[in-house]
Motif scaffolding. Structure first.
Motif, mmCIF file in Angstrom:
data_model
loop_
_atom_site.group_PDB
_atom_site.id
_atom_site.type_symbol
_atom_site.label_atom_id
_atom_site.label_comp_id
_atom_site.label_asym_id
_atom_site.label_seq_id
_atom_site.Cartn_x
_atom_site.Cartn_y
_atom_site.Cartn_z
ATOM 1 N N LEU A 172 0.841 -1.202 0.000
ATOM 2 C CA LEU A 172 0.000 0.000 0.000
ATOM 3 C C LEU A 172 0.871 1.245 0.000
ATOM 4 C CD1 LEU A 172 -2.660 1.637 0.415
ATOM 5 C CD2 LEU A 172 -2.430 1.165 2.870
ATOM 6 N N ASN A 173 0.725 2.073 -1.047
ATOM 7 C CA ASN A 173 1.418 3.357 -1.085
ATOM 8 C C ASN A 173 0.699 4.316 -0.147
ATOM 9 O OD1 ASN A 173 2.644 5.822 -1.785
ATOM 10 N ND2 ASN A 173 3.008 5.120 -3.873
ATOM 11 N N ALA A 174 1.448 4.891 0.797
ATOM 12 C CA ALA A 174 0.826 5.687 1.858
ATOM 13 C C ALA A 174 0.058 6.890 1.352
ATOM 14 C CB ALA A 174 1.902 6.147 2.854
ATOM 15 N N ILE A 211 -0.839 -14.196 -3.329
ATOM 16 C CA ILE A 211 -1.170 -13.241 -4.386
ATOM 17 C C ILE A 211 -0.561 -11.894 -4.024
ATOM 18 C CG2 ILE A 211 -3.062 -12.010 -5.531
ATOM 19 C CD1 ILE A 211 -4.796 -14.557 -4.754
ATOM 20 N N LEU A 212 0.131 -11.288 -4.958
ATOM 21 C CA LEU A 212 0.716 -9.971 -4.749
ATOM 22 C C LEU A 212 -0.316 -8.913 -5.132
ATOM 23 C CD1 LEU A 212 3.323 -8.391 -4.013
ATOM 24 C CD2 LEU A 212 3.899 -8.451 -6.449
ATOM 25 N N VAL A 213 -0.506 -7.914 -4.269
ATOM 26 C CA VAL A 213 -1.537 -6.895 -4.492
ATOM 27 C C VAL A 213 -0.920 -5.508 -4.358
ATOM 28 C CG1 VAL A 213 -3.760 -5.956 -3.722
ATOM 29 C CG2 VAL A 213 -3.318 -8.424 -3.566
ATOM 30 N N ALA A 214 -1.268 -4.611 -5.275
ATOM 31 C CA ALA A 214 -0.821 -3.219 -5.217
ATOM 32 C C ALA A 214 -2.003 -2.320 -4.917
ATOM 33 C CB ALA A 214 -0.189 -2.805 -6.541
ATOM 34 N N ALA A 215 -1.821 -1.393 -3.970
ATOM 35 C CA ALA A 215 -2.844 -0.393 -3.671
ATOM 36 C C ALA A 215 -2.227 0.982 -3.868
ATOM 37 C CB ALA A 215 -3.352 -0.556 -2.243
ATOM 38 N N GLY A 216 -2.688 1.715 -4.883
ATOM 39 C CA GLY A 216 -2.129 3.024 -5.191
ATOM 40 C C GLY A 216 -2.515 3.448 -6.590
ATOM 41 N N GLY A 217 -1.810 4.448 -7.109
ATOM 42 C CA GLY A 217 -2.067 4.938 -8.454
ATOM 43 C C GLY A 217 -1.446 4.051 -9.523
ATOM 44 N N ASP A 218 -1.557 4.482 -10.792
ATOM 45 C CA ASP A 218 -1.050 3.673 -11.900
ATOM 46 C C ASP A 218 0.445 3.413 -11.774
ATOM 47 O OD1 ASP A 218 -3.383 3.129 -13.363
ATOM 48 O OD2 ASP A 218 -3.355 5.098 -14.306
ATOM 49 N N THR A 270 2.257 3.130 -8.960
ATOM 50 C CA THR A 270 2.431 2.102 -7.927
ATOM 51 C C THR A 270 2.027 0.737 -8.465
ATOM 52 O OG1 THR A 270 2.020 3.671 -6.132
ATOM 53 C CG2 THR A 270 1.671 1.347 -5.645
ATOM 54 N N ILE A 271 0.896 0.692 -9.146
ATOM 55 C CA ILE A 271 0.405 -0.573 -9.697
ATOM 56 C C ILE A 271 1.411 -1.136 -10.703
ATOM 57 C CG2 ILE A 271 -1.394 -1.590 -11.148
ATOM 58 C CD1 ILE A 271 -3.390 0.250 -9.703
ATOM 59 N N ASN A 272 2.001 -0.275 -11.533
ATOM 60 C CA ASN A 272 3.007 -0.730 -12.495
ATOM 61 C C ASN A 272 4.208 -1.337 -11.787
ATOM 62 O OD1 ASN A 272 5.728 -0.167 -13.875
ATOM 63 N ND2 ASN A 272 4.327 0.046 -15.592
ATOM 64 N N ARG A 283 24.393 10.932 -29.172
ATOM 65 C CA ARG A 283 23.571 10.586 -28.011
ATOM 66 C C ARG A 283 22.664 9.432 -28.386
ATOM 67 N NH1 ARG A 283 20.650 15.733 -25.554
ATOM 68 N NH2 ARG A 283 19.067 14.749 -26.813
ATOM 69 N N ARG A 284 22.564 8.462 -27.506
ATOM 70 C CA ARG A 284 21.683 7.334 -27.783
ATOM 71 C C ARG A 284 20.676 7.129 -26.655
ATOM 72 N NH1 ARG A 284 24.510 2.091 -29.992
ATOM 73 N NH2 ARG A 284 22.303 1.721 -30.386
ATOM 74 N N ARG A 285 20.564 8.089 -25.794
ATOM 75 C CA ARG A 285 19.631 7.972 -24.671
ATOM 76 C C ARG A 285 18.505 8.989 -24.818
ATOM 77 N NH1 ARG A 285 21.428 4.749 -20.803
ATOM 78 N NH2 ARG A 285 20.391 5.753 -19.034
ATOM 79 N N ILE A 286 17.309 8.563 -24.412
ATOM 80 C CA ILE A 286 16.130 9.390 -24.601
ATOM 81 C C ILE A 286 15.204 9.214 -23.400
ATOM 82 C CG2 ILE A 286 14.819 7.611 -25.854
ATOM 83 C CD1 ILE A 286 13.750 9.860 -27.653
ATOM 84 N N LYS A 287 14.518 10.281 -23.024
ATOM 85 C CA LYS A 287 13.574 10.192 -21.918
ATOM 86 C C LYS A 287 12.253 9.598 -22.402
ATOM 87 C CE LYS A 287 15.392 13.788 -18.889
ATOM 88 N NZ LYS A 287 15.127 15.061 -18.185
ATOM 89 N N ALA A 288 11.701 8.728 -21.575
ATOM 90 C CA ALA A 288 10.425 8.095 -21.888
ATOM 91 C C ALA A 288 9.548 8.106 -20.649
ATOM 92 C CB ALA A 288 10.632 6.655 -22.363
ATOM 93 N N ALA A 289 8.252 8.267 -20.855
ATOM 94 C CA ALA A 289 7.279 8.167 -19.761
ATOM 95 C C ALA A 289 6.646 6.785 -19.840
ATOM 96 C CB ALA A 289 6.214 9.248 -19.878
ATOM 97 N N VAL A 290 6.776 6.008 -18.777
ATOM 98 C CA VAL A 290 6.244 4.642 -18.740
ATOM 99 C C VAL A 290 5.246 4.562 -17.589
ATOM 100 C CG1 VAL A 290 6.801 2.190 -18.521
ATOM 101 C CG2 VAL A 290 8.399 3.727 -19.675
ATOM 102 N N ASP A 291 3.957 4.498 -17.921
ATOM 103 C CA ASP A 291 2.897 4.530 -16.911
ATOM 104 C C ASP A 291 3.094 5.682 -15.932
ATOM 105 O OD1 ASP A 291 1.569 2.440 -18.032
ATOM 106 O OD2 ASP A 291 2.081 0.962 -16.515
ATOM 107 N N GLY A 292 3.455 6.853 -16.474
ATOM 108 C CA GLY A 292 3.570 8.052 -15.665
ATOM 109 C C GLY A 292 4.912 8.265 -15.003
ATOM 110 N N GLU A 293 5.832 7.305 -15.115
ATOM 111 C CA GLU A 293 7.173 7.449 -14.532
ATOM 112 C C GLU A 293 8.154 7.795 -15.646
ATOM 113 O OE1 GLU A 293 10.542 4.887 -12.037
ATOM 114 O OE2 GLU A 293 8.620 3.964 -12.580
#
Length: 318
Positions: free
Chosen positions: A16-18, A71-78, A80-82, A278-288
């Protein structure tokens, strides 16, 4: 669709994310404990106070769930769930979600209630269903991944929230500010199975399954996005006002009203960018926001996540 029955004896390992406030944290914790205690269900609830400890907690509890038939369970936003789902996939254990974010795209996709007590009740009576996830350079995503303007928008929004507080008004004004800041266009080569595309765009969005296209209003533009595919969306270059229009149409679910949007479905796709030292690029993955190395390799992973799906959703056949 193959399903597995959940054993009533299977313990739940809940991460659970506080969240932001002490009162909210205690209310969420109490809601979960009340429902599970009344149901006589075994569970282990781990409260993550520091977001930096989320990865460690997810890894530890996935190992315990796997070792004890749980069973592993996530409680939080997208986000946290990711993070927690990633460990469920890696360890091979079933996964449950208790969505507690602002948008809850993943939970809504699979019919999981947004009310926490209702979601816990649904979890107790759920069935395991293998569902599709996406990956980019081996990093899984449940909702979407993108490069270009959107990762920059997320970074600016987080900075503004730290300075002005968390609210939808702050998020909206931050998005407007980002649109009018200088940003470079991407020169991309997309290699997806039987097609190769060269395009310039402000952002490339990859959504996990057709529902992502429907949410932004692109169903008619991409009728070939089939079950088992990811959806690629890239608006062609536009000026500041044009980008503002794209933003509003996307929010309103009318992106199909925007001219010159490239959209198609695929199972595997490689995205190449010009190499200028440069071969590195920023990406957003499920909001991160992450930094990835190009080329980017996207893939639809069918049935990789063993998700607990509510009985009502399962019986509807959706």
């Amino acid at each position: 669709m193959t399903t597995d029955t959940v054993s009533a004896d299977a313990p739940l390992y809940i991460v659970l994310n506080a969240g932001s406030g002490a009162a909210e944290k205690e209310a969420r914790k109490a809601a979960i404990e009340e429902v599970l205690s009344a149901a006589g269900r075994r569970y282990h609830l781990h409260l993550v106070e520091d977001g930096g400890e989320l990865d460690k907690a997810a890894t530890a509890h996935a190992g315990q769930a796997c070792a004890n038939g749980g069973i592993l369970v996530a409680a939080g936003g997208d986000g946290t769930i990711n993070t927690v789902a990633r460990e469920a996939v890696r360890h091979g254990c079933p996964f449950g979600a208790l969505p507690q974010g602002t948008f809850n795209y993943f939970g809504r996709t699979h019919g999981i209630p947004e009310d926490l007590s209702e979601a816990v009740h649904a979890l107790v009576d759920a069935t395991i269903v293998p569902v599709q996830i996406g990956s980019v350079n081996g990093r899984i995503f449940l909702v979407n991944a993108s490069i270009g303007l959107y990762p920059k928008l997320l970074e600016e929004r987080e900075q503004d929230k730290r300075q002005y507080g968390r609210s939808r008004v702050v998020a909206f004004l931050s998005a407007l500010k980002t649109i009018f800041l200088p940003h470079r266009r991407l020169n991309l080569t997309l290699e997806a199975e039987d097609r190769t595309l060269h395009l310039r765009t402000h952002t490339l969005f990859v959504g996990n399954n057709r529902l992502q296209m429907e949410q932004v209003g692109l169903t008619e533009q991409a009728p070939d996005v089939a079950e088992g595919e990811l959806a690629a969306v890239a608006p062609k270059p536009a000026g500041k006002l044009g980008m503002l229009g794209i933003l509003f149409n996307g929010v309103l679910g009318r992106l199909g009203d925007t001219d010159d949007v490239v959209a198609f479905g695929f199972r595997r796709m490689t995205v190449r960018t010009p190499f200028y030292g440069r071969r590195r690029i920023k990406a957003a993955v499920d909001g991160e926001v992450l930094t990835l190395t190009t080329p980017l390799h996207f893939e639809a992973l069918d049935g990789r996540l063993r998700l607990l799906v509510p009985a009502q959703r399962r019986e509807s056949g959706v």
